[in-house]
Design a protein around this motif. Structure first.
Motif, PDB file in Angstrom:
ATOM      1  N   SER A 151      40.859   6.522  46.052  1.00  0.00           N
ATOM      2  CA  SER A 151      41.838   7.172  45.163  1.00  0.00           C
ATOM      3  C   SER A 151      41.976   8.621  45.573  1.00  0.00           C
ATOM      4  O   SER A 151      41.190   9.128  46.391  1.00  0.00           O
ATOM      5  N   SER A 152      42.957   9.313  45.007  1.00  0.00           N
ATOM      6  CA  SER A 152      43.087  10.745  45.299  1.00  0.00           C
ATOM      7  C   SER A 152      41.913  11.486  44.648  1.00  0.00           C
ATOM      8  O   SER A 152      41.313  11.008  43.683  1.00  0.00           O
ATOM      9  N   GLN A 153      41.606  12.649  45.207  1.00  0.00           N
ATOM     10  CA  GLN A 153      40.433  13.420  44.765  1.00  0.00           C
ATOM     11  C   GLN A 153      40.796  14.893  44.750  1.00  0.00           C
ATOM     12  O   GLN A 153      41.622  15.336  45.550  1.00  0.00           O
ATOM     13  N   SER A 154      40.127  15.657  43.894  1.00  0.00           N
ATOM     14  CA  SER A 154      40.387  17.097  43.901  1.00  0.00           C
ATOM     15  C   SER A 154      39.090  17.861  44.127  1.00  0.00           C
ATOM     16  O   SER A 154      37.988  17.322  43.941  1.00  0.00           O
ATOM     17  N   TYR A 155      39.233  19.093  44.544  1.00  0.00           N
ATOM     18  CA  TYR A 155      38.057  19.937  44.794  1.00  0.00           C
ATOM     19  C   TYR A 155      38.442  21.406  44.643  1.00  0.00           C
ATOM     20  O   TYR A 155      39.625  21.767  44.662  1.00  0.00           O
ATOM     21  N   GLU A 156      37.427  22.259  44.501  1.00  0.00           N
ATOM     22  CA  GLU A 156      37.594  23.714  44.601  1.00  0.00           C
ATOM     23  C   GLU A 156      36.902  24.160  45.891  1.00  0.00           C
ATOM     24  O   GLU A 156      35.931  23.533  46.318  1.00  0.00           O
ATOM     25  N   ASP A 157      37.393  25.246  46.489  1.00  0.00           N
ATOM     26  CA  ASP A 157      36.693  25.796  47.646  1.00  0.00           C
ATOM     27  C   ASP A 157      36.765  27.322  47.624  1.00  0.00           C
ATOM     28  O   ASP A 157      37.593  27.903  46.910  1.00  0.00           O
ATOM     29  N   ALA A 158      35.860  27.953  48.367  1.00  0.00           N
ATOM     30  CA  ALA A 158      35.911  29.412  48.537  1.00  0.00           C
ATOM     31  C   ALA A 158      35.170  29.802  49.808  1.00  0.00           C
ATOM     32  O   ALA A 158      34.101  29.267  50.095  1.00  0.00           O
ATOM     33  N   LEU A 159      35.778  30.718  50.547  1.00  0.00           N
ATOM     34  CA  LEU A 159      35.086  31.427  51.628  1.00  0.00           C
ATOM     35  C   LEU A 159      34.629  32.724  50.969  1.00  0.00           C
ATOM     36  O   LEU A 159      35.380  33.693  50.855  1.00  0.00           O
ATOM     37  N   HIS A 160      33.397  32.678  50.479  1.00  0.00           N
ATOM     38  CA  HIS A 160      32.856  33.661  49.515  1.00  0.00           C
ATOM     39  C   HIS A 160      32.335  34.881  50.299  1.00  0.00           C
ATOM     40  O   HIS A 160      31.132  35.053  50.488  1.00  0.00           O
ATOM     41  N   THR A 161      33.258  35.714  50.760  1.00  0.00           N
ATOM     42  CA  THR A 161      32.895  36.721  51.758  1.00  0.00           C
ATOM     43  C   THR A 161      32.329  37.993  51.126  1.00  0.00           C
ATOM     44  O   THR A 161      32.984  38.620  50.281  1.00  0.00           O
ATOM     45  N   TYR A 162      31.109  38.346  51.552  1.00  0.00           N
ATOM     46  CA  TYR A 162      30.453  39.575  51.091  1.00  0.00           C
ATOM     47  C   TYR A 162      30.761  40.682  52.103  1.00  0.00           C
ATOM     48  O   TYR A 162      30.417  40.547  53.292  1.00  0.00           O
ATOM     49  N   PHE A 163      31.363  41.787  51.659  1.00  0.00           N
ATOM     50  CA  PHE A 163      31.666  42.894  52.555  1.00  0.00           C
ATOM     51  C   PHE A 163      30.720  44.058  52.310  1.00  0.00           C
ATOM     52  O   PHE A 163      30.360  44.355  51.159  1.00  0.00           O
ATOM     53  N   SER A 164      30.405  44.712  53.413  1.00  0.00           N
ATOM     54  CA  SER A 164      29.561  45.889  53.353  1.00  0.00           C
ATOM     55  C   SER A 164      30.457  47.113  53.137  1.00  0.00           C
ATOM     56  O   SER A 164      31.425  47.307  53.884  1.00  0.00           O
ATOM     57  N   VAL A 165      30.156  47.906  52.112  1.00  0.00           N
ATOM     58  CA  VAL A 165      30.952  49.115  51.843  1.00  0.00           C
ATOM     59  C   VAL A 165      30.015  50.314  51.699  1.00  0.00           C
ATOM     60  O   VAL A 165      28.808  50.164  51.445  1.00  0.00           O
ATOM     61  N   SER A 166      30.572  51.517  51.850  1.00  0.00           N
ATOM     62  CA  SER A 166      29.725  52.719  51.804  1.00  0.00           C
ATOM     63  C   SER A 166      29.179  52.918  50.388  1.00  0.00           C
ATOM     64  O   SER A 166      28.005  53.212  50.201  1.00  0.00           O
ATOM     65  N   ASP A 167      30.038  52.750  49.383  1.00  0.00           N
ATOM     66  CA  ASP A 167      29.634  52.838  47.983  1.00  0.00           C
ATOM     67  C   ASP A 167      30.757  52.201  47.164  1.00  0.00           C
ATOM     68  O   ASP A 167      31.881  52.715  47.151  1.00  0.00           O
ATOM     69  N   VAL A 168      30.442  51.084  46.518  1.00  0.00           N
ATOM     70  CA  VAL A 168      31.491  50.309  45.836  1.00  0.00           C
ATOM     71  C   VAL A 168      32.233  51.154  44.791  1.00  0.00           C
ATOM     72  O   VAL A 168      33.390  50.884  44.465  1.00  0.00           O
ATOM     73  N   ARG A 169      31.574  52.226  44.299  1.00  0.00           N
ATOM     74  CA  ARG A 169      32.199  53.065  43.267  1.00  0.00           C
ATOM     75  C   ARG A 169      33.291  53.970  43.833  1.00  0.00           C
ATOM     76  O   ARG A 169      34.012  54.618  43.070  1.00  0.00           O
ATOM     77  N   THR A 170      33.384  54.021  45.167  1.00  0.00           N
ATOM     78  CA  THR A 170      34.390  54.922  45.766  1.00  0.00           C
ATOM     79  C   THR A 170      35.495  54.173  46.506  1.00  0.00           C
ATOM     80  O   THR A 170      36.394  54.802  47.049  1.00  0.00           O
ATOM     81  N   ILE A 171      35.411  52.836  46.547  1.00  0.00           N
ATOM     82  CA  ILE A 171      36.444  52.095  47.290  1.00  0.00           C
ATOM     83  C   ILE A 171      37.619  51.772  46.371  1.00  0.00           C
ATOM     84  O   ILE A 171      37.502  51.836  45.143  1.00  0.00           O
ATOM     85  N   SER A 172      38.753  51.416  46.968  1.00  0.00           N
ATOM     86  CA  SER A 172      39.803  50.777  46.181  1.00  0.00           C
ATOM     87  C   SER A 172      40.237  49.519  46.924  1.00  0.00           C
ATOM     88  O   SER A 172      40.150  49.446  48.157  1.00  0.00           O
ATOM     89  N   ALA A 193      48.381  41.558  34.864  1.00  0.00           N
ATOM     90  CA  ALA A 193      48.258  42.417  36.045  1.00  0.00           C
ATOM     91  C   ALA A 193      48.130  43.870  35.613  1.00  0.00           C
ATOM     92  O   ALA A 193      48.754  44.296  34.627  1.00  0.00           O
ATOM     93  N   THR A 194      47.331  44.633  36.356  1.00  0.00           N
ATOM     94  CA  THR A 194      47.132  46.046  35.999  1.00  0.00           C
ATOM     95  C   THR A 194      48.105  46.960  36.744  1.00  0.00           C
ATOM     96  O   THR A 194      48.258  48.114  36.383  1.00  0.00           O
ATOM     97  N   HIS A 195      48.743  46.430  37.783  1.00  0.00           N
ATOM     98  CA  HIS A 195      49.696  47.203  38.610  1.00  0.00           C
ATOM     99  C   HIS A 195      49.044  48.424  39.252  1.00  0.00           C
ATOM    100  O   HIS A 195      49.725  49.385  39.582  1.00  0.00           O
ATOM    101  N   CYS A 196      47.714  48.382  39.385  1.00  0.00           N
ATOM    102  CA  CYS A 196      46.973  49.479  40.036  1.00  0.00           C
ATOM    103  C   CYS A 196      46.029  48.862  41.060  1.00  0.00           C
ATOM    104  O   CYS A 196      45.595  47.720  40.883  1.00  0.00           O
ATOM    105  N   PRO A 197      45.645  49.619  42.078  1.00  0.00           N
ATOM    106  CA  PRO A 197      44.570  49.136  42.949  1.00  0.00           C
ATOM    107  C   PRO A 197      43.311  48.918  42.115  1.00  0.00           C
ATOM    108  O   PRO A 197      43.118  49.585  41.078  1.00  0.00           O
ATOM    109  N   ILE A 198      42.463  48.006  42.556  1.00  0.00           N
ATOM    110  CA  ILE A 198      41.221  47.730  41.804  1.00  0.00           C
ATOM    111  C   ILE A 198      40.184  48.797  42.147  1.00  0.00           C
ATOM    112  O   ILE A 198      39.927  49.075  43.320  1.00  0.00           O
ATOM    113  N   LEU A 199      39.586  49.371  41.104  1.00  0.00           N
ATOM    114  CA  LEU A 199      38.432  50.256  41.262  1.00  0.00           C
ATOM    115  C   LEU A 199      37.263  49.531  40.615  1.00  0.00           C
ATOM    116  O   LEU A 199      37.426  48.894  39.566  1.00  0.00           O
ATOM    117  N   ILE A 200      36.086  49.607  41.215  1.00  0.00           N
ATOM    118  CA  ILE A 200      34.914  48.911  40.653  1.00  0.00           C
ATOM    119  C   ILE A 200      34.104  49.948  39.872  1.00  0.00           C
ATOM    120  O   ILE A 200      33.510  50.861  40.448  1.00  0.00           O
TER     121      ILE A 200
END
Ligand code: BG6
Length: 301
Positions: A151-172, A193-200
């Protein structure tokens, strides 16, 4: 066994190694990049294009043990994302990152890149992971539902990529400004939607829904921008555990959270993929890095 693999796949710039726990990895070193992938989980743990600092983040506290997920790099989440909806005793993010994959091909490509092809089966699906280590990192997870499936089947997937950043508090993070999201740290509410770049600025765990857009991590302090271009993915997950959640994870250092952010190329929730027998779907992420001029970081917030 890794000696046998070295004999079978004798490609300049590629060698197989085995760690003290018996996990086998492919180590890449070419004129354009270095990289590493563990056969358990087809899990990329490193990619560093020449002239740049490492792009992927890895925890100092990560396990590298049979049957335990590696913390960092690119875990493949499949066939579900997060906890299993029906059985909380099943492993988070599915089986794909925990089981051994078979390497079926390794080739030298134009531009001094090396392409690897790995396969595994998670009943009833056949998974093929194609990864090209080059000046860019190209990853495609192809999922096939055999014609013989009942029968047909469904699934979820993710390429769960961890990035190295200098300091997450300063990136956008740019690219998701017009997209609404499910906020997993606020009762899974769907937010506009926030209509702004994401800040962490606090614990962040968001599933951006219905988006095919590229994302760019602007890391002015790190003097680089990282672009994630994707295909066949309708969800993007953005995650940083911040202070308290880091402390709750045994394989994540208490003070490591400022140095990482996850941008995950995914198909989750309502965007899960449904296949009929004989059909397949590919989820692709391409990572590239660009140097930013040192002057663009002022340190002001
Ligand atoms: C993210 C999820 O993708 O992965 C988070 O959105 C989760 O909720 C994180 O905490 C890490 O998951 P795990 O299973 O690798 O600890």
């Amino acid at each position: 066994m890794f000696n046998e693999l070295n004999r079978r796949f004798s490609v300049p710039g590629l060698r197989f190694e085995q760690n003290h726990n018996g996990l086998i990895s492919v180590v890449i070193q070419t004129a354009v990049c270095t990289g590493e992938l563990f056969l358990q989980g087809a899990h990329i743990t490193s990619w560093r294009p020449v002239g740049h600092e490492p792009v992927l983040w890895l925890s100092q506290k990560s396990n590298y043990e049979k049957g335990k997920p590696i913390r960092g790099g690119v875990p493949i989440c499949f066939p579900w994302f997060g906890p299993n909806a029906n059985d909380p005793t099943l492993p988070a993010h599915g089986f794909a990152r925990l089981q051994d994959w078979q390497i079926v091909d390794a080739q030298h490509k134009d531009g001094d890149a090396i392409e690897l092809l790995l396969e595994t089966t998670i009943d009833p699906f056949r998974l093929i992971f194609q990864v090209e280590f080059g000046a860019e990192l190209k990853m495609t997870l192809k999922t096939q539902l055999p014609q013989s499936a009942k029968s047909s089947q469904s699934y979820e997937d993710a390429l769960h990529t961890y990035f190295s950043v200098s300091d997450v508090r300063t990136i956008s993070i740019r690219g998701l400004e017009p997209v609404s999201f499910m906020d997993k740290v606020d009762h899974a509410q769907l937010k506009s939607a926030t209509h702004c770049p994401i800040l962490i600025e606090s614990e962040t765990d968001r599933v951006y829904v219905d988006t095919l857009s590229d994302c760019v991590i602007e890391d002015a302090q790190g003097e680089r921008a990282i672009r994630v271009t994707k295909l066949g993915s309708a969800s993007t997950v953005v995650w940083n555990p911040w202070i308290d959640k880091s402390k709750r994870m045994s394989d994540f250092g208490d003070s490591e959270w400022p140095s990482m952010v996850c941008i995950e190329t995914a198909n989750v929730g309502d965007s899960r993929i449904r296949l009929s027998p004989g059909e397949s779907h590919s989820t692709t992420a391409v990572i590239s890095v660009q140097a930013l001029p040192a002057t663009s970081f002022t340190g002001e917030s």
